[in-house]
Write an enzyme that holds these catalytic residues in place. Structure first.
Site, PDB file in Angstrom:
ATOM      1  N   GLU A  13      32.615   8.557   8.612  1.00 51.71           N
ATOM      2  CA  GLU A  13      33.157   8.778   9.960  1.00 51.71           C
ATOM      3  C   GLU A  13      34.443   8.001  10.165  1.00 51.71           C
ATOM      4  OE1 GLU A  13      32.342   6.996  14.375  1.00 51.71           O
ATOM      5  OE2 GLU A  13      30.575   7.440  13.169  1.00 51.71           O
ATOM      6  N   LYS A  35      22.225   9.720  17.948  1.00 56.04           N
ATOM      7  CA  LYS A  35      22.737   8.386  17.649  1.00 56.04           C
ATOM      8  C   LYS A  35      22.208   7.459  18.740  1.00 56.04           C
ATOM      9  CE  LYS A  35      27.273   6.085  17.951  1.00 56.04           C
ATOM     10  NZ  LYS A  35      28.743   6.333  18.007  1.00 56.04           N
TER      11      LYS A  35
END
Length: 215
Positions: free
Chosen positions: A45, A134
């Site tokens: 990411e 998340k």
């Protein structure tokens, strides 16, 4: 990728960890990707508040090719989802739960990992089509809270604590026993300006900690 497909793919991972490279520059992007791949990381990411993040995503996607997934973090708007898609990104990761961002990610065929901290946010994200959740920030979503989440969230939806996760077997194991399916790793893995040698050292530390957790 819907939650069932994501969970099936995720369960095949020998190292189910997302590398969060906040602050990385295009000059380091390709080398960092190669180092992380060599240490078993397949999910990378680049937060959008990094320098030239879309350029780094393009470079990392070229480097990773079919060996993993590259995408963006700190994605807050539909427009940003489209920009990441154009850059070749495959992941959209956010600190918050915005159904518009999730739906656009799904429409673009990308993996959607929104940030949630309450059951209401979690179920809103699932309803919008999130691939996984998340749990952020993990400093507040403790193992006890994660266990409570896991008791109501469908088992086919992966839950990944993010925030303050260290290469600490005791800490990791406490979350795994609570039902976590892996982690996102930020400042404990990478910090802006650090050497690639240190990135390798830290990546290996997380790799070893995870493997010890699941022995």
């Amino acid at each position: 990728m819907n939650s069932t497909s994501f969970m099936t793919r995720w369960q095949q991972e020998s190292l189910p960890l997302v590398a969060i490279l906040r602050g990385i520059t295009p000059a380091q992007a390709s080398e960092a990707a190669e180092i992380l791949l060599s240490c078993g990381f397949h999910w990378l990411e680049v937060p959008l508040n990094s320098p030239e993040p879309l350029k780094s995503i393009r470079l990392m996607r070229e480097t990773v090719a079919g060996r993993g997934f590259v995408g963006a973090g700190t994605v807050l708007t539909v427009e940003q989802v489209l920009q990441v898609t154009d850059a070749g990104g495959q992941l959209i990761i956010s600190p918050n739960c915005d159904p518009r961002v999730i739906r656009q990610s799904v429409e673009c065929g990308l993996v959607s990992l929104p940030g949630v901290m309450t059951p209401s946010e979690a179920f809103s994200a699932i309803a919008a089509g999130a691939s996984a959740l998340k749990l952020f920030p993990a400093e507040h979503v403790t193992p006890a809270i994660a266990k409570a989440f896991r008791s109501v969230i469908p088992q086919e939806v992966a839950c990944l604590p993010v925030g303050g996760i260290q290469p600490d077997v005791v800490q990791m194991r406490s979350y795994i026993r609570a039902g976590a399916n892996g982690f996102g790793l930020g400042g404990g893995l990478y910090q802006a300006g650090m050497s690639m040698a240190l990135l390798r050292e830290r990546a290996q530390a997380y790799q070893h900690a995870w493997l010890e957790c699941v022995e």
